[in-house]
Motif scaffolding. Structure first.
Motif, short mmCIF file in Angstrom:
data_model
loop_
_atom_site.label_atom_id
_atom_site.label_comp_id
_atom_site.label_asym_id
_atom_site.label_seq_id
_atom_site.Cartn_x
_atom_site.Cartn_y
_atom_site.Cartn_z
N LEU A 162 18.05 -5.84 -2.86
CA LEU A 162 16.63 -6.10 -2.71
C LEU A 162 16.26 -5.67 -1.30
N ASN A 163 15.29 -4.76 -1.16
CA ASN A 163 14.92 -4.24 0.15
C ASN A 163 13.47 -4.56 0.49
N MET A 164 13.20 -4.75 1.78
CA MET A 164 11.84 -4.79 2.29
C MET A 164 11.73 -3.63 3.28
N ILE A 165 10.82 -2.70 3.03
CA ILE A 165 10.70 -1.48 3.82
C ILE A 165 9.36 -1.45 4.53
N THR A 166 9.38 -1.18 5.83
CA THR A 166 8.15 -1.01 6.62
C THR A 166 8.14 0.41 7.17
N GLN A 167 7.08 1.15 6.87
CA GLN A 167 6.94 2.52 7.36
C GLN A 167 5.71 2.59 8.27
N LYS A 168 5.86 3.27 9.41
CA LYS A 168 4.74 3.49 10.33
C LYS A 168 4.65 4.98 10.60
N GLU A 169 3.42 5.49 10.59
CA GLU A 169 3.22 6.91 10.84
C GLU A 169 2.03 7.08 11.77
N SER A 170 2.17 7.94 12.77
CA SER A 170 1.12 8.22 13.74
C SER A 170 1.04 9.72 13.94
N MET A 171 -0.17 10.30 13.80
CA MET A 171 -0.35 11.74 14.00
C MET A 171 -1.55 11.97 14.92
N THR A 172 -1.39 12.97 15.80
CA THR A 172 -2.47 13.36 16.71
C THR A 172 -2.75 14.84 16.51
N ALA A 173 -4.00 15.16 16.25
CA ALA A 173 -4.43 16.55 16.10
C ALA A 173 -5.81 16.70 16.74
N GLY A 174 -5.94 17.65 17.62
CA GLY A 174 -7.23 17.88 18.27
C GLY A 174 -7.71 16.69 19.08
N GLY A 175 -6.80 15.92 19.66
CA GLY A 175 -7.17 14.76 20.46
C GLY A 175 -7.50 13.51 19.67
N VAL A 176 -7.45 13.55 18.35
CA VAL A 176 -7.74 12.40 17.50
C VAL A 176 -6.43 11.87 16.92
N THR A 177 -6.21 10.56 17.05
CA THR A 177 -4.99 9.94 16.55
C THR A 177 -5.29 9.09 15.33
N ALA A 178 -4.46 9.24 14.31
CA ALA A 178 -4.57 8.43 13.09
C ALA A 178 -3.25 7.70 12.91
N GLU A 179 -3.32 6.40 12.59
CA GLU A 179 -2.12 5.60 12.37
C GLU A 179 -2.18 4.94 11.00
N GLU A 180 -1.01 4.82 10.40
CA GLU A 180 -0.92 4.18 9.09
C GLU A 180 0.37 3.38 9.04
N GLU A 181 0.30 2.19 8.44
CA GLU A 181 1.48 1.35 8.26
C GLU A 181 1.53 0.88 6.82
N ARG A 182 2.72 1.02 6.20
CA ARG A 182 2.91 0.60 4.81
C ARG A 182 4.12 -0.33 4.74
N THR A 183 3.99 -1.37 3.96
CA THR A 183 5.11 -2.27 3.73
C THR A 183 5.36 -2.38 2.23
N VAL A 184 6.58 -2.07 1.84
CA VAL A 184 6.99 -2.21 0.44
C VAL A 184 7.85 -3.46 0.38
N LYS A 185 7.36 -4.48 -0.26
CA LYS A 185 8.12 -5.73 -0.35
C LYS A 185 8.92 -5.74 -1.64
N PHE A 186 10.14 -6.13 -1.50
CA PHE A 186 11.02 -6.37 -2.64
C PHE A 186 11.21 -5.16 -3.54
N GLU A 187 11.59 -4.04 -2.94
CA GLU A 187 12.01 -2.88 -3.72
C GLU A 187 13.40 -3.18 -4.27
N LYS A 188 13.56 -3.04 -5.58
CA LYS A 188 14.83 -3.38 -6.23
C LYS A 188 15.62 -2.11 -6.52
N ASN A 189 16.92 -2.22 -6.42
CA ASN A 189 17.80 -1.10 -6.72
C ASN A 189 19.06 -1.65 -7.38
N MET A 190 19.37 -1.14 -8.58
CA MET A 190 20.57 -1.59 -9.29
C MET A 190 21.33 -0.38 -9.81
#
Length: 150
Positions: free
Chosen positions: A70-98
């Motif tokens: 059972l996994n809990m995954i947190t992903q963060k992404e930040s991009m800058t283009a033309g002086g503008v920065t965009a940030e995004e954060e995603r959390t996947v709770k309880f990803e199952k793998n068997m």
């Protein structure tokens, strides 16, 4: 882990907790002139492994195992283009793998053994001996090893 055994069989159970982190950074990609950073953190709680092995005949040993996590995954992404920065954060709770593993050991006399871990897909779809594997994902065996005791 815990191991139980009898005259012709063995079984075991083990558990783990884990944490992994990965980070990737890039600067000024030529195609889109972007800077960026991406990170991923994974907490595994728990990973449980169970398995059993039995001597079916004097020349054949069969084994089966199962891994569940059972996994809990947190992903963060930040991009800058033309002086503008965009940030995004995603959390996947309880990803199952068997996963299920099945193996066979064939004994040729007291000193030589061929061990194989059989593909789970082989049991459902067959070996594709004439038509080839579907998308290259169905090997007949996942792993084969030969052991000789001197």
């Amino acid at each position: 882990g815990i191991v139980w055994s009898g005259s012709t069989w063995q079984a075991g159970l083990a558990g783990e907790l884990g944490y992994t982190t990965a980070k990737m950074t890039w600067e000024k990609e030529q195609t889109n002139d972007q800077d960026g950073e991406m990170s991923e953190n994974t907490i595994t709680f728990p990973r449980v492994k169970a398995g059993a092995e039995s001597q079916v005949f004097s020349w054949l040993t069969a084994r089966a195992g199962m891994t569940y996590q059972l996994n809990m995954i947190t992903q963060k992404e930040s991009m800058t283009a033309g002086g503008v920065t965009a940030e995004e954060e995603r959390t996947v709770k309880f990803e199952k793998n068997m996963n299920v593993q099945i193996g066979l050991g064939v004994h040729f006399g007291p000193n030589f053994t061929i061990d194989t871990e059989v593909s789970e897909d082989l049991l459902y779809n067959g070996p594709y001996l004439l038509s080839g594997a579907a998308n290259g994902t169905n090997p007949m065996n996942l792993q084969v090893s030969a052991v000789y005791h001197f």
